[in-house]
Design an enzyme around this catalytic site. Structure first.
Site, PDB file in Angstrom:
ATOM      1  N   HIS A 401       3.186 -42.132  56.852  1.00  0.00           N
ATOM      2  CA  HIS A 401       2.897 -40.761  57.274  1.00  0.00           C
ATOM      3  C   HIS A 401       1.417 -41.153  58.273  1.00  0.00           C
ATOM      4  O   HIS A 401       1.134 -42.084  58.210  1.00  0.00           O
ATOM      5  CB  HIS A 401       2.406 -39.518  56.127  1.00  0.00           C
ATOM      6  CG  HIS A 401       1.065 -40.053  55.177  1.00  0.00           C
ATOM      7  ND1 HIS A 401       1.706 -41.209  54.026  1.00  0.00           N
ATOM      8  CD2 HIS A 401       0.083 -39.715  55.147  1.00  0.00           C
ATOM      9  CE1 HIS A 401       0.228 -41.525  53.765  1.00  0.00           C
ATOM     10  NE2 HIS A 401      -0.285 -40.943  54.293  1.00  0.00           N
ATOM     11  N   TYR A 483     -11.492 -37.092  63.542  1.00  0.00           N
ATOM     12  CA  TYR A 483     -12.546 -37.580  63.641  1.00  0.00           C
ATOM     13  C   TYR A 483     -12.251 -38.994  64.026  1.00  0.00           C
ATOM     14  O   TYR A 483     -13.283 -40.078  64.177  1.00  0.00           O
ATOM     15  CB  TYR A 483     -13.301 -37.338  61.743  1.00  0.00           C
ATOM     16  CG  TYR A 483     -12.876 -38.214  60.834  1.00  0.00           C
ATOM     17  CD1 TYR A 483     -11.620 -37.731  60.478  1.00  0.00           C
ATOM     18  CD2 TYR A 483     -13.235 -39.824  60.799  1.00  0.00           C
ATOM     19  CE1 TYR A 483     -10.835 -38.626  59.914  1.00  0.00           C
ATOM     20  CE2 TYR A 483     -13.040 -40.215  59.559  1.00  0.00           C
ATOM     21  CZ  TYR A 483     -11.767 -40.014  59.049  1.00  0.00           C
ATOM     22  OH  TYR A 483     -11.311 -40.319  57.953  1.00  0.00           O
ATOM     23  N   ARG A 484     -10.878 -39.558  63.783  1.00  0.00           N
ATOM     24  CA  ARG A 484     -10.177 -40.668  63.708  1.00  0.00           C
ATOM     25  C   ARG A 484      -8.918 -40.169  64.364  1.00  0.00           C
ATOM     26  O   ARG A 484      -8.307 -39.526  63.372  1.00  0.00           O
ATOM     27  CB  ARG A 484     -10.292 -41.356  62.399  1.00  0.00           C
ATOM     28  CG  ARG A 484      -9.934 -42.662  61.984  1.00  0.00           C
ATOM     29  CD  ARG A 484      -9.948 -42.636  60.623  1.00  0.00           C
ATOM     30  NE  ARG A 484      -9.747 -43.555  59.946  1.00  0.00           N
ATOM     31  CZ  ARG A 484      -9.998 -44.485  58.657  1.00  0.00           C
ATOM     32  NH1 ARG A 484     -10.306 -43.702  57.596  1.00  0.00           N
ATOM     33  NH2 ARG A 484      -9.230 -45.672  58.380  1.00  0.00           N
TER      34      ARG A 484
END
Lengths: 538, 142
Positions: A401, A483-484
């Site tokens: 995932h 954020y990433r």
């Protein structure tokens, strides 16, 4: 696909690549340069949503230095032959790209052999480590040496302290430690030209305060090395949490849909005051659980279902609407007082708030006691029990995932809006709608994790890519961004950071040209490209 | 182990087909290669998930064959931290198991960082798809 282990770095001749590999072998030893297809395949991103396709990001080779001098030698050779390098610490950045390079054909610089714990100061509550030191290594070291410090660990607790910090990962203990980049103090960096830089007080030769004072003098440059491609970090200091006398794990629940506003505000206020010290979050038992047609309809209605409808639904299922887990640290009389105060505030401000004690602990724990802890990360215990013993119907998809992890403003209205628009996006792509939760790792931000199932087959991955692209798009329409993020979407996400004609991105590339003029370090990481690979763009 | 479920004994054939001691090597290989391959394919440990009764017979057969058996209840943490990771730090080694697919998934991801990969993965008969038997071996071992 570009075949791992048989491809060349773009623009590099076979002859030059072979010469570079020979020089790498001279630098690090022949056993630590990997160029066979079987070896290089180990550096594929196991969760790549481009698995087996032409665009999958794959390496051409890998090299595993064990000293900073060897890293310097590798960088100098790469400069000579214009070989793109992609450093990884232990390569466990899964769901965000793993150990595969952002730019196909790069040579992975695998730093996991650099695994020395260089210093741990119990009195100073800090550590200095190399990139290959894992959370398990540090946990074991602290226990074996009876050092009364904790390591703040992500979940799962694999991976490297340094690597996770460089990608701005988070953990679960007290606020000074769980923002892993924020908890670092000083770093050593091999720059693009092979020079070694030490930041903060590390620039003072023989300084005894490198891990005590972050800033040194003048501009504080550490931030530019995280989520970037400006250097290879070979040492990093971390502030560690002193082992507390005890801990108390609790949870608070509120009953009504509209309680989200006060619940989240109050939780945040208590965290900002450091009355609640640990990582926390808000999640909804009512909005989660098995996804019946009725629940799916409520979750995916344009604009969201009404409060009255939600409250009727929650009551019919006998579920609380919101819940937050909290851990207090310290002597029992202190944690008891903190808990009493939290209960007082929630009771006074949210009618019907309820409270649960999940466990209390006195430290140090024996191995058997540590094993028995259910919520290990909040006690600084690395765990892998995400794989196998913790799976339920509402957990993240098993297997491959990718995480879509936007920062959402920390208020109830934004939370509800985000939960609704992301649920609608998943449903529009025919994908399962997950729970509604916000995680409070960083000091003030809130992350809403959304797992998108990927796999090893084309159709699953085609769906995953379309969904993820749409999630980035709908987030951007609301001025939210991750954020990433996995390298495949770094360009799209950086487009969201567009203030003043993308001046931030242009500034990143100005720095890139100055610091790494040959453009050999992680080209394309977070969409920062060296001039020679910008296709004529300034 | 789940209450109320009886322990079924794995046959020796079942264990050999799905178990750890899959030391067959190509007959065309040279003798030194056969010795090396056999050594690197013999697991230093066999991991079983004790929550499932099917693993009891598997573990018994592994012990009968002289293999070290480790059990866990779904959580691979201690096996990884105390045994597998330290063992791989000392050098290449094979490991086998009968676990849930989730546990194997975690170990497979960790294996890649230690120059090893799954060379055998089979659904275990009679386990209703809940269990998979597997071997992870160092790179270079077919």
């Amino acid at each position: 696909m570009g075949t791992a282990g048989t491809m060349l770095p773009p623009g590099v001749s076979r002859g030059d690549f072979n010469k570079a590999l020979d020089e790498f072998r001279t630098a690090v030893g022949a056993d630590w340069v990997f160029s066979s297809a079987e070896d290089v395949a180990l550096y594929r991103d196991a969760y790549s949503p481009l698995w087996g396709e032409a665009e999958e990001r794959v390496a051409s080779a890998a090299v595993a230095p064990i000293t900073v001098e060897q890293v310097q030698a590798v960088v100098r050779t790469a400069n000579k032959y214009k070989i793109p390098l992609y450093p990884v610490s232990t390569g466990m950045n899964l769901t965000y790209g793993g150990s595969a390079p952002a730019y196909s054909g790069s040579v992975v610089v695998d730093l996991k052999r650099m695994n020395r714990i260089l210093e741990v100061s119990e009195s100073g509550a800090y550590a200095l480590v190399e990139p290959g030191v894992s959370y398990f290594d540090m946990y074991r070291y602290l226990r074996d040496n009876k050092i009364k410090l904790w390591v703040d660990t992500p979940d799962p607790g694999w991976g490297s302290l340094l690597g996770n910090a460089m990608d701005r990962g988070g953990g679960y203990t007290a606020s000074d430690f769980r923002d892993h980049f924020g908890a670092h103090c000083g770093m050593e960096v091999v720059l693009g030209n092979g020079e070694v830089l030490r930041t903060g007080n590390g620039a003072i030769p023989n300084s005894k305060s490198w891990q005590q004072h972050k800033y040194g003098i003048g501009p504080w440059v550490d931030g530019i090395f995280s989520q970037s491609n400006f250097g290879i970090v070979t040492k990093m200091g971390f502030w560690m949490m002193p082992e507390p006398e005890g801990a108390l794990q609790v949870s608070v629940q509120s009953a009504k849909h509209d309680d989200v506003h006060r619940h989240l505000d109050l939780l945040s206020n208590l965290m900002y005051q450091q009355i609640i010290p640990s990582q926390s979050g808000i999640s909804s038992p009512a909005m989660g659980g098995p996804m019946s047609d009725e629940l799916l309809s409520l979750r995916t209605r344009a604009g969201g279902a009404s409060s009255a409808e939600w409250d009727r639904y929650a009551q019919s299922k006998n579920r609380k609407f919101w819940t937050s887990n909290i851990t207090f640290y310290g002597p029992p009389k202190l944690t008891a007082a903190q808990w009493e105060y939290v209960k007082e505030r929630f009771s006074a401000e949210i009618p019907g708030a309820t409270f649960t004690e999940r466990g209390s602990f006195k430290f140090p724990l024996t191995d058997a006691q540590a094993d028995a802890v259910q919520d290990k990360p909040s006690l600084g215990i690395p765990s892998l029990n995400l794989f196998g013993s913790r799976n339920g119907p509402n957990d993240a998809p098993r297997g491959s995932h990718i995480d879509f992890s936007p920062i959402i403003p920390r208020d109830g209205a934004s939370f509800l809006k985000a939960a609704n628009v992301f649920a609608r996006t998943f449903a529009a792509h025919g994908q399962p709608v997950g729970g509604a939760a916000g995680a409070l790792y960083h000091p003030r931000g809130m992350i809403m994790f959304n797992s998108v199932a990927a796999g090893k087959d084309l159709e699953t991955n085609k769906t995953a890519r379309a969904l993820f692209t749409d999630l980035v798009k709908v987030a951007a329409e609301n001025d939210w961004a991750p954020y990433r993020v996995h390298p495949i979407w770094q360009k799209q996400v950086l487009e969201v950071y567009r203030y003043n004609d993308h001046v931030l991105h242009r500034f990143h590339e100005t720095l890139k040209d100055a610091i790494d003029p040959a453009g050999i370090l992680s080209p394309g990481r977070y969409n920062i490209w060296p001039k020679r690979l910008r296709g004529g763009r300034a | 182990m789940f209450p109320g479920k009886g322990v079924r004994m794995a046959t020796r054939r079942q264990f050999l087909a799905h178990g750890a001691a899959v030391a067959a090597v190509p007959l065309v290989a040279s003798l030194p290669a056969i010795a090396a391959a056999a050594a690197s394919r013999t697991p230093f440990a066999v991991l079983v998930d004790s929550r499932y009764p099917e693993t009891a017979a598997f573990a018994a057969e592994a012990r009968f064959q002289g293999l070290a058996v480790r059990s866990m209840a779904g959580d691979i943490t201690r096996f990884w931290a105390d045994e597998l990771e330290p063992r791989w730090r000392r050098g290449p080694a094979a490991v086998s198991g009968l676990t849930t697919p989730d546990a194997l998934h975690g170990l497979e991801l960790l294996a890649a960082g230690n120059r090893a990969r799954v060379i055998r993965r089979e659904a275990y008969p009679d386990a209703k798809g809940q269990l998979v038997s597997w071997t992870i071996a160092p790179i270079g071992v077919a």
